[in-house]
Enzyme design. Structure first.
Site, mmCIF file in Angstrom:
data_model
loop_
_atom_site.group_PDB
_atom_site.id
_atom_site.type_symbol
_atom_site.label_atom_id
_atom_site.label_comp_id
_atom_site.label_asym_id
_atom_site.label_seq_id
_atom_site.Cartn_x
_atom_site.Cartn_y
_atom_site.Cartn_z
ATOM 1 N N ASP A 56 -10.826 -0.278 16.477
ATOM 2 C CA ASP A 56 -11.146 -1.553 16.276
ATOM 3 C C ASP A 56 -9.921 -2.172 17.181
ATOM 4 O O ASP A 56 -9.067 -1.694 17.371
ATOM 5 C CB ASP A 56 -10.833 -1.873 14.769
ATOM 6 C CG ASP A 56 -11.482 -3.283 14.523
ATOM 7 O OD1 ASP A 56 -12.239 -3.810 15.571
ATOM 8 O OD2 ASP A 56 -11.211 -3.711 13.479
ATOM 9 N N ASN B 219 -23.162 -3.798 13.597
ATOM 10 C CA ASN B 219 -22.702 -4.341 14.841
ATOM 11 C C ASN B 219 -24.076 -4.850 15.794
ATOM 12 O O ASN B 219 -23.907 -5.766 16.681
ATOM 13 C CB ASN B 219 -22.084 -3.163 15.547
ATOM 14 C CG ASN B 219 -20.749 -2.879 15.454
ATOM 15 O OD1 ASN B 219 -19.991 -1.902 15.693
ATOM 16 N ND2 ASN B 219 -19.957 -3.843 14.936
HETATM 17 C C1 FPP Z 1 -14.645 -2.579 17.860
HETATM 18 O O1 FPP Z 1 -13.933 -3.502 18.382
HETATM 19 C C2 FPP Z 1 -15.350 -1.787 18.971
HETATM 20 C C3 FPP Z 1 -16.760 -1.410 19.137
HETATM 21 C C4 FPP Z 1 -17.618 -2.285 18.023
HETATM 22 C C5 FPP Z 1 -17.375 -0.876 20.199
HETATM 23 C C6 FPP Z 1 -16.494 0.755 20.121
HETATM 24 C C7 FPP Z 1 -17.061 1.075 21.703
HETATM 25 C C8 FPP Z 1 -16.035 1.803 22.455
HETATM 26 C C9 FPP Z 1 -14.802 1.842 22.044
HETATM 27 C C10 FPP Z 1 -16.417 1.945 23.765
HETATM 28 C C11 FPP Z 1 -17.205 3.288 24.060
HETATM 29 C C12 FPP Z 1 -17.492 4.405 23.252
HETATM 30 C C13 FPP Z 1 -18.114 5.503 23.579
HETATM 31 C C14 FPP Z 1 -18.380 6.456 22.372
HETATM 32 C C15 FPP Z 1 -18.573 5.807 24.867
HETATM 33 P P1 FPP Z 1 -14.116 -4.960 18.107
HETATM 34 O O2 FPP Z 1 -15.115 -5.469 19.348
HETATM 35 O O3 FPP Z 1 -14.704 -5.004 16.966
HETATM 36 O O4 FPP Z 1 -12.843 -5.715 18.576
HETATM 37 P P2 FPP Z 1 -12.176 -6.993 17.764
HETATM 38 O O5 FPP Z 1 -12.034 -6.621 16.320
HETATM 39 O O6 FPP Z 1 -10.831 -7.019 18.393
HETATM 40 O O7 FPP Z 1 -12.918 -8.131 18.073
#
Ligand code: FPP
Length: 235
Positions: free
Chosen positions: A2, A50
């Protein structure tokens, strides 16, 4: 994993820049786990919830997954990584599905580490899916209602063939499980950090492992029982 969005916002950049930096943190984490002999690593890449994010972000994340699958699988295979995906696959494009299946098949004999990517995954959905399998067996007459117990359900949740997770790490400052491996985490040690996922590195992971090594895991028993069992195991 996250904190990608906030990491980008802090730099006044689009959220996708944070997700790309997050993908680099994924590579660092796999490297560290390989070096340290971690047997299994499960990454929560995309939750069943998501899909409700703005379409632009979902599309861009799918493109990032597709690119990562094309770019990284050869190297992961070379390093002995067994790749698998957990979650509801029905919503992915055929291009992503095909690459998921191919990378699983190609790496299925590898033994250095099992890397599970939770994508379109939800813990409740995982348990519901296991319950459906058992219900179908009862309907078919191959299982009785009395035979439904913890072991029977455990056989049908994701990662059933792996030991239960020892350590759960959440970055980004929130202290909740957010529908990750609900069944599997029953006795996992939980570790939370304010570090945003794109800044996650070997130092932070080492902190988590150091903290884990100080925890006493009792699995519902007493400290004295655990101490006695440890003495018997290592005379
Ligand atoms: C959560 O951060 C992250 C995600 C929903 C996506 C995770 C994806 C990756 C780490 C990149 C690629 C992974 C692979 C396996 C290729 P958020 O967007 O909720 O962050 P925030 O809470 O700060 O908005």
């Amino acid at each position: 994993m996250d904190g990608n969005g906030r990491w980008a916002q802090q730099r006044r950049r689009p959220r996708m820049i944070g997700h790309r930096a997050g993908a680099r943190a994924v590579n660092r984490t796999i490297d560290f786990c390989l070096e340290r002999g971690v047997g299994a690593l499960t990454l929560f890449a995309f939750s069943s919830e998501n899909w409700g994010r703005p379409k632009d972000e979902v599309d861009a994340l799918m493109k990032l997954f597709l690119g990562a699958l094309d770019r990284e699988v050869d190297e992961l295979h070379r390093r002995g990584v067994r790749i698998r995906f957990i979650g509801d696959r029905s919503r992915f494009s055929s291009a992503i599905l095909e690459r998921m299946t191919r990378s699983e098949q190609r790496t299925s004999g590898n033994t250095s580490i099992t890397l599970a990517i939770a994508a379109s995954y939800g813990g409740r959905q995982d348990i519901a899916q296991a319950a459906r399998v058992l219900a179908a067996q009862v309907a078919a007459g191959t299982l009785t209602v009395d035979q439904i117990d913890e072991q029977a359900l455990a056989r049908h949740v994701a990662l059933a063939d792996l030991p239960p997770p020892d350590l759960f790490i959440r970055t980004g400052g929130d202290t909740r499980i957010s529908n990750f491996l609900l069944w599997q985490l029953a006795y996992a040690e939980l570790w939370f950090t304010d570090v945003l996922w794109p800044d996650f590195d070997a130092g932070v992971l080492q902190q988590a492992l150091d903290d884990y090594s100080l925890r006493e895991r009792r699995f519902g028993l007493t400290s004295a029982q655990i101490a006695a069992a440890t003495e018997t195991a290592s005379p």
